[in-house]
Every structure is written in C-alpha cells, then in structure tokens.
Design a protein around this motif. Structure first.
Motif, short mmCIF file in Angstrom:
data_model
loop_
_atom_site.label_atom_id
_atom_site.label_comp_id
_atom_site.label_asym_id
_atom_site.label_seq_id
_atom_site.Cartn_x
_atom_site.Cartn_y
_atom_site.Cartn_z
N GLY A 180 0.79 -1.22 0.00
CA GLY A 180 0.00 0.00 0.00
C GLY A 180 0.82 1.27 0.00
N ARG A 181 1.85 1.31 -0.85
CA ARG A 181 2.71 2.50 -0.90
C ARG A 181 3.36 2.62 -2.27
NH1 ARG A 181 7.23 0.19 3.27
NH2 ARG A 181 8.25 -1.25 1.86
N PRO A 182 4.01 3.77 -2.52
CA PRO A 182 4.72 3.91 -3.79
C PRO A 182 5.88 2.92 -3.87
CG PRO A 182 4.42 6.05 -2.73
CD PRO A 182 4.02 5.00 -1.73
N GLY A 183 6.19 2.50 -5.07
CA GLY A 183 7.34 1.63 -5.30
C GLY A 183 8.59 2.47 -5.47
N ALA A 184 9.25 2.79 -4.37
CA ALA A 184 10.44 3.64 -4.39
C ALA A 184 11.70 2.81 -4.62
CB ALA A 184 10.56 4.39 -3.07
N GLY A 185 12.61 3.34 -5.42
CA GLY A 185 13.90 2.70 -5.64
C GLY A 185 13.89 1.55 -6.63
N ILE A 186 12.90 1.53 -7.53
CA ILE A 186 12.80 0.46 -8.52
C ILE A 186 13.51 0.88 -9.80
CG2 ILE A 186 11.22 -0.90 -9.96
CD1 ILE A 186 9.21 -0.75 -7.68
N LYS A 187 14.39 0.02 -10.27
CA LYS A 187 15.09 0.26 -11.54
C LYS A 187 14.10 0.05 -12.68
CE LYS A 187 18.91 -1.61 -14.29
NZ LYS A 187 20.01 -2.60 -14.27
N VAL A 188 14.09 1.00 -13.62
CA VAL A 188 13.21 0.95 -14.80
C VAL A 188 14.07 1.20 -16.03
CG1 VAL A 188 11.17 1.91 -15.94
CG2 VAL A 188 11.29 1.88 -13.43
N GLU A 189 13.96 0.29 -17.01
CA GLU A 189 14.68 0.43 -18.26
C GLU A 189 13.68 0.71 -19.38
OE1 GLU A 189 18.28 -2.62 -18.22
OE2 GLU A 189 16.37 -3.56 -17.66
N LEU A 190 14.06 1.59 -20.31
CA LEU A 190 13.22 1.93 -21.45
C LEU A 190 13.96 1.55 -22.73
CD1 LEU A 190 10.78 3.34 -22.83
CD2 LEU A 190 12.10 5.47 -22.64
N PHE A 191 13.25 0.86 -23.63
CA PHE A 191 13.79 0.44 -24.91
C PHE A 191 12.87 0.88 -26.04
CE2 PHE A 191 15.25 -2.57 -21.75
CZ PHE A 191 16.59 -2.75 -22.06
N ALA A 192 13.44 1.19 -27.18
CA ALA A 192 12.68 1.39 -28.42
C ALA A 192 12.76 0.08 -29.18
CB ALA A 192 13.29 2.52 -29.24
N LEU A 193 11.65 -0.33 -29.80
CA LEU A 193 11.59 -1.58 -30.53
C LEU A 193 11.43 -1.31 -32.02
CD1 LEU A 193 9.08 -3.45 -28.20
CD2 LEU A 193 11.57 -3.49 -28.10
N SER A 194 12.08 -2.14 -32.81
CA SER A 194 11.94 -2.09 -34.25
C SER A 194 12.03 -3.52 -34.76
CB SER A 194 13.04 -1.21 -34.88
OG SER A 194 12.88 -1.18 -36.28
N GLY A 195 10.88 -4.13 -35.00
CA GLY A 195 10.87 -5.56 -35.35
C GLY A 195 11.40 -6.34 -34.16
N ASP A 196 12.42 -7.16 -34.37
CA ASP A 196 13.04 -7.92 -33.29
C ASP A 196 14.17 -7.17 -32.61
OD1 ASP A 196 11.33 -10.08 -33.65
OD2 ASP A 196 12.66 -11.08 -35.07
N ALA A 197 14.53 -6.01 -33.12
CA ALA A 197 15.62 -5.22 -32.55
C ALA A 197 15.12 -4.40 -31.36
CB ALA A 197 16.22 -4.31 -33.60
N ARG A 198 15.97 -4.27 -30.36
CA ARG A 198 15.66 -3.56 -29.13
C ARG A 198 16.81 -2.60 -28.85
NH1 ARG A 198 16.24 -6.46 -23.79
NH2 ARG A 198 14.73 -5.48 -22.46
N LEU A 202 9.05 -1.10 -21.50
CA LEU A 202 9.53 -0.73 -20.16
C LEU A 202 9.80 -2.02 -19.40
CD1 LEU A 202 7.06 2.14 -19.19
CD2 LEU A 202 9.55 2.34 -19.42
N VAL A 203 10.93 -2.08 -18.71
CA VAL A 203 11.28 -3.23 -17.88
C VAL A 203 11.44 -2.74 -16.45
CG1 VAL A 203 12.90 -5.12 -17.48
CG2 VAL A 203 12.44 -4.34 -19.83
N PHE A 204 10.58 -3.22 -15.58
CA PHE A 204 10.59 -2.84 -14.17
C PHE A 204 11.24 -3.98 -13.36
CE2 PHE A 204 7.02 -0.75 -16.15
CZ PHE A 204 6.99 0.52 -15.60
N HIS A 205 12.24 -3.68 -12.58
CA HIS A 205 12.94 -4.69 -11.78
C HIS A 205 12.23 -4.85 -10.42
CE1 HIS A 205 16.61 -5.16 -14.37
NE2 HIS A 205 15.96 -4.15 -14.94
N ALA A 206 11.01 -5.35 -10.49
CA ALA A 206 10.16 -5.46 -9.30
C ALA A 206 10.65 -6.53 -8.34
CB ALA A 206 8.72 -5.77 -9.73
#
Length: 117
Positions: A14-32, A63-67
């Motif tokens: 019941g709180r914000p998820g503080a300190g979580i690593k988040v990665e962002l990728f652009a996709l193009s077909g199978d390429a990331r 988006l990849v969240f390291h939950a």
C-alpha cells in the motif's frame, strides 16, 4: 508537446514503489535499442519524463521494471525463482504529441497496468 511517464505502486504494501530500476527500450521488429535507465523516487515516480518533445516518436516501446529486486530488498518472503521478477510492458505510441502515462501496480504475485493520464 508529447511525453512518456510512468510510476510504480506497491499494492502488496500500500505504498509507492520507491527505488525500482526501470529500463526503457525502443523496438523495431526484433531489434531492441536501450534509451534510458532510471530509478523511481520516493513517490514511485521518475524525476522527469522518460521521453518528451522530439525524443518521443511514434513506434513501439518496452519498459522493464525490476520489481523482484525491489521486493527482495524489502525482505518479502517469496520463492526462488520469483513468481514476479522483471515486469516487461510492451506498448505503442500512436500519437507522439500526446501524453502517455504507463503506470505499474505490482505485488510479488501479480501486476497490472493501464494507460493513465
């Protein structure tokens, strides 16, 4: 001006998820292509938009969240391997001039998302 934002809510505690690593990728077909790696702040948000203005283009993203690491750091009792570990959300940007908010609601056992505002 369009932008991409996210935040994480820890529904198990019941709180914000503080300190979580988040990665962002652009996709193009199978390429990331890696665009950015950030860590959520005390409010479970990023300090700035992940993308905005000309950096936000029509296309597919991930988006990849390291939950799992987050819950492990809290001392959550979960089995190995973890049921929820890295949460991968793939989504499309159809209008680069709009605000796309992609939140994550997560526990060690489940997660959900939606297009927020």
């Amino acid at each position: 001006m369009g932008k991409l934002t996210t935040h994480v809510l820890d529904t198990a505690n019941g709180r914000p998820g503080a300190g979580i690593k988040v990665e962002l990728f652009a996709l193009s077909g199978d390429a990331r292509r890696a665009l950015k790696t950030v860590t959520t702040n005390d409010d479970g948000r990023c300090d700035a938009p992940l993308l905005e203005g000309e950096a936000l283009a029509k296309g597919e993203y991930e988006l990849v969240f390291h939950a799992g690491d987050y819950f492990a750091a809290l001392g959550a009792s979960v089995p190995e391997p973890r049921f929820v570990d890295r949460v991968v959300l793939r989504f499309g940007i159809a209008d680069a001039g709009s605000h796309y908010h992609v939140p994550l609601l997560v526990s060690p056992w489940s997660y959900s998302t939606y297009r927020g505002s």
